[in-house]
Design a protein around this motif. Structure first.
Motif, mmCIF file in Angstrom:
data_model
loop_
_atom_site.group_PDB
_atom_site.id
_atom_site.type_symbol
_atom_site.label_atom_id
_atom_site.label_comp_id
_atom_site.label_asym_id
_atom_site.label_seq_id
_atom_site.Cartn_x
_atom_site.Cartn_y
_atom_site.Cartn_z
ATOM 1 N N ILE A 100 11.862 59.988 -72.676
ATOM 2 C CA ILE A 100 13.009 59.345 -72.065
ATOM 3 C C ILE A 100 14.272 60.168 -72.259
ATOM 4 O O ILE A 100 14.513 60.686 -73.348
ATOM 5 C CB ILE A 100 13.215 57.958 -72.696
ATOM 6 N N ARG A 116 15.265 70.221 -67.537
ATOM 7 C CA ARG A 116 14.459 70.400 -68.742
ATOM 8 C C ARG A 116 13.061 69.815 -68.575
ATOM 9 O O ARG A 116 12.081 70.392 -69.020
ATOM 10 C CB ARG A 116 15.143 69.732 -69.930
ATOM 11 N N ARG B 63 18.081 78.007 -72.616
ATOM 12 C CA ARG B 63 18.173 76.606 -73.033
ATOM 13 C C ARG B 63 16.787 76.012 -73.106
ATOM 14 O O ARG B 63 16.608 74.849 -73.303
ATOM 15 C CB ARG B 63 18.985 75.825 -71.996
ATOM 16 N N SER B 65 14.438 75.839 -75.115
ATOM 17 C CA SER B 65 14.010 75.054 -76.261
ATOM 18 C C SER B 65 15.139 74.259 -76.883
ATOM 19 O O SER B 65 14.992 73.772 -77.991
ATOM 20 C CB SER B 65 13.414 75.980 -77.330
ATOM 21 N N SER B 66 16.274 74.128 -76.200
ATOM 22 C CA SER B 66 17.403 73.445 -76.825
ATOM 23 C C SER B 66 17.244 71.941 -76.683
ATOM 24 O O SER B 66 18.030 71.274 -76.030
ATOM 25 C CB SER B 66 18.714 73.902 -76.201
ATOM 26 N N THR B 67 16.193 71.464 -77.328
ATOM 27 C CA THR B 67 15.896 70.039 -77.212
ATOM 28 C C THR B 67 15.647 69.466 -78.587
ATOM 29 O O THR B 67 15.132 70.143 -79.471
ATOM 30 C CB THR B 67 14.602 69.833 -76.388
ATOM 31 N N GLU B 88 23.380 61.569 -79.449
ATOM 32 C CA GLU B 88 23.615 62.364 -78.246
ATOM 33 C C GLU B 88 25.034 62.899 -78.168
ATOM 34 O O GLU B 88 25.259 64.007 -77.671
ATOM 35 C CB GLU B 88 23.324 61.520 -77.007
ATOM 36 N N THR B 92 24.786 66.787 -77.484
ATOM 37 C CA THR B 92 25.142 67.263 -76.147
ATOM 38 C C THR B 92 26.245 68.313 -76.241
ATOM 39 O O THR B 92 26.190 69.355 -75.584
ATOM 40 C CB THR B 92 25.607 66.100 -75.263
ATOM 41 N N GLY B 95 25.024 71.648 -77.122
ATOM 42 C CA GLY B 95 24.119 72.294 -76.176
ATOM 43 C C GLY B 95 22.686 71.817 -76.225
ATOM 44 O O GLY B 95 21.794 72.465 -75.683
ATOM 45 N N TYR B 96 22.439 70.695 -76.850
ATOM 46 C CA TYR B 96 21.077 70.178 -76.925
ATOM 47 C C TYR B 96 20.908 68.958 -76.030
ATOM 48 O O TYR B 96 21.849 68.235 -75.767
ATOM 49 C CB TYR B 96 20.736 69.743 -78.355
ATOM 50 N N THR B 97 19.672 68.742 -75.588
ATOM 51 C CA THR B 97 19.326 67.491 -74.924
ATOM 52 C C THR B 97 18.445 66.688 -75.863
ATOM 53 O O THR B 97 17.549 67.237 -76.502
ATOM 54 C CB THR B 97 18.528 67.744 -73.629
ATOM 55 N N ALA B 98 18.725 65.406 -75.943
ATOM 56 C CA ALA B 98 17.855 64.532 -76.736
ATOM 57 C C ALA B 98 16.805 63.953 -75.816
ATOM 58 O O ALA B 98 17.133 63.436 -74.745
ATOM 59 C CB ALA B 98 18.677 63.398 -77.351
ATOM 60 N N ILE B 99 15.540 64.084 -76.192
ATOM 61 C CA ILE B 99 14.498 63.383 -75.452
ATOM 62 C C ILE B 99 13.893 62.341 -76.384
ATOM 63 O O ILE B 99 13.633 62.602 -77.548
ATOM 64 C CB ILE B 99 13.425 64.326 -74.869
ATOM 65 N N ILE B 100 13.729 61.163 -75.829
ATOM 66 C CA ILE B 100 13.413 60.000 -76.632
ATOM 67 C C ILE B 100 11.983 59.535 -76.396
ATOM 68 O O ILE B 100 11.519 59.494 -75.262
ATOM 69 C CB ILE B 100 14.377 58.850 -76.263
ATOM 70 N N VAL B 122 10.349 71.581 -79.794
ATOM 71 C CA VAL B 122 11.694 71.033 -79.966
ATOM 72 C C VAL B 122 12.352 71.740 -81.153
ATOM 73 O O VAL B 122 11.672 72.179 -82.069
ATOM 74 C CB VAL B 122 11.677 69.511 -80.222
#
Lengths: 344, 344
Positions: A100, A116, B63, B65-67, B88, B92, B95-100, B122
């Protein structure tokens, strides 16, 4: 002596199935499409015939890409968790994990999350927060990842979608108020750039029109977002311009709560002076003061249907896009009543 | 004439910084650790010296792997969205995205989500739903991905964590009831396999003990989950065994709502017959009937602190793990009052 490696065709012949069935069984992403008994026979034959054990093992274990990306516009909006759980209930059973991303209703964040997910080769996408003319559309078409919209849809169509039947929901709300004797009915609308905002407003106006002379005054004020404060502001605008209103249909429950606040601010009581109807039936709607009369949307079911549409799109990409509209129900609680005397 | 490709050392010498600084600038994941002015000088020098434009561009654009993977035990529990948004807000910007991933409190789902996040490389993990003796621990150690715990922690320690100061929170609740004159105080505890359940129960008992003779009767019943129904059941157990109780401290707001339901079922009024204190200050706590007195936990701040700890762990993996305990506050609303006459 070197072991001859069997081919998919050898396995298919041995089991008496089509080679594509053998492929489906050996790919974890598609195994669910084959009955367990056939899958077991294919797997046994593959091993027996020397279809490379690593390949079988890899086929059985391959989960690297068995992921579906889900974009949520606002994690704090309580309608999204049930949708996500509905999606997950179907996807998990089919061997997928839902990951998510929360986009906070920001186009740039949605674009970044999409990129992504695409870079990670998700098998599918579920988007819960598109706007009517969504800037993601061209990129979605270009990426070609199976995608389903849930809760909101785009004006252009062309993408499978599962949404609430908002025209029916608005009619339920208005008809309920008419039955109570209200003739002065207002609408706090959701943002018009969202399909739910536009459809519920259109549904409200259609229901008012259908009521004909039974409605003596009606009006609409648009909230800038689906949030309590925005609902209070729109409620204020509405009542300042139309102080005779005895009922308000709010486009979602958070906007309804904003109307509660505005009524309190004006020294008015709900439902004694003004009735309020919400939309969604959010968690704890029955615990507010007063308990909220609202249009119940089966969000979990919407999530379930969206996940099924997505599995279908993954397995059969040639399937034409269709929009499924789910029927809502009215839940009558304590925020609606007959209008005050002299207003009937 | 072929352009000579400069090395990182050439760039470092030209700018007058350490080569590791040049590396940090050229890697999008670590650029935030360098001041913008230095980063600009390094980038300019790299281009000027012919440090391969592709490398610079790739460094600037990298980017993939910026997760950061975030595991949530229950999306429907309203305390998790603010935590996620706090996380987040920091990630954010870096430069990272959070995936949940939503694990529904199931160990198998948590393990699966962990494996997928690890397979996708990640950069870090935030776990919001660990149990005290979590089966994920050995795997986390083996994977070596920078990890931070948020909201709940493990008995073994050793992993950076940001949690509420539950001892302080329990004391606030009990002291508030003592100040109102209550002498018969019960606790509906959370699941004891969770650190919050154990810590709030321990805090309750410590506060009761510290009160000495001011408390004439106290008792604890444990709810099997942090859900309303479980709270009602535990409330029933508590009151069946200790009908003289005039106040209940619930380990979270959902359990408090369950207590509301149980009191209603017994024909008792809150707060007139029995006061109830919650824990969390969930959204809409002020709109329940009665508005809920509760221990406010700054969840967004907890998320912010956890994300900062994670960035630190990513940049400096040798940093020893520490646990940050955030201070809660009591929010007094309408569910607490003096005990009924004859019970003071």
């Amino acid at each position: 002596m070197t072991k001859k490696h069997a081919s998919i065709h050898d396995v298919a012949r041995a089991v008496g199935v089509h080679p594509s069935t053998v492929s489906r069984v050996l790919n974890a992403r598609t195994r669910h499409l084959v009955s367990p008994s056939v899958a077991a026979r294919v797997t046994a034959a593959a091993r027996r015939l020397g279809y490379t054990p690593d390949q079988v093992a890899a086929g059985l274990r391959t989960r690297r890409s068995s992921t579906v990306g889900v974009l949520i516009p606002d994690l704090a909006n309580p309608l999204f968790p049930p949708i996500v759980r509905g999606i997950e209930s179907v996807l998990t059973e089919a061997g997928y994990t839902a990951i998510i991303a929360n986009t906070d209703n920001a186009a740039a964040r949605a674009r970044e999350a999409l990129e992504r997910f695409a870079a990670r080769r998700v098998d599918g996408l579920v988007l819960a927060g598109v706007v009517r003319r969504d800037p993601l559309l061209p990129r979605l078409r270009a990426l070609g990842v199976p995608t389903v919209l849930v809760n909101r849809t785009v004006d252009a169509g062309g993408i499978p979608a599962v949404v609430n039947d908002d025209a029916a929901g608005s009619a339920l709300a208005v008809d309920h108020l008419l039955a109570l004797g209200h003739a002065f009915i207002g609408h706090v609308a959701g943002p018009q750039r969202l399909s739910t905002g536009a459809a519920r407003r259109a549904g409200f106006l259609a229901a008012i029109k259908a009521a004909g002379r039974a409605v003596r005054e009606s009006a609409v004020a648009v909230a800038r977002s689906y949030e309590t404060g925005a609902g209070a502001q729109a409620g204020r605008t509405l009542l300042d311009a139309h102080p005779r209103l005895t009922a308000i249909v709010a486009a979602n429950d958070l906007l309804a709560l904003g109307c509660y606040d505005e009524l309190a601010r004006r020294g008015l009581a709900c439902p004694r002076d003004v009735s309020v109807v919400g939309f969604n039936d959010m968690p704890f709607a029955d615990r507010f003061s007063p308990p909220l009369t609202t249009v119940h949307i089966p969000h979990r079911l919407i999530g379930v249907e969206a996940a099924r549409l997505l599995l279908e799109a993954i397995a059969h990409p040639e399937t034409p896009a269709r929009e499924i509209r789910v029927a809502p129900e009215l839940v009558v609680r304590g925020s609606t009543a007959r209008p005050p005397r002299g207003r009937r």
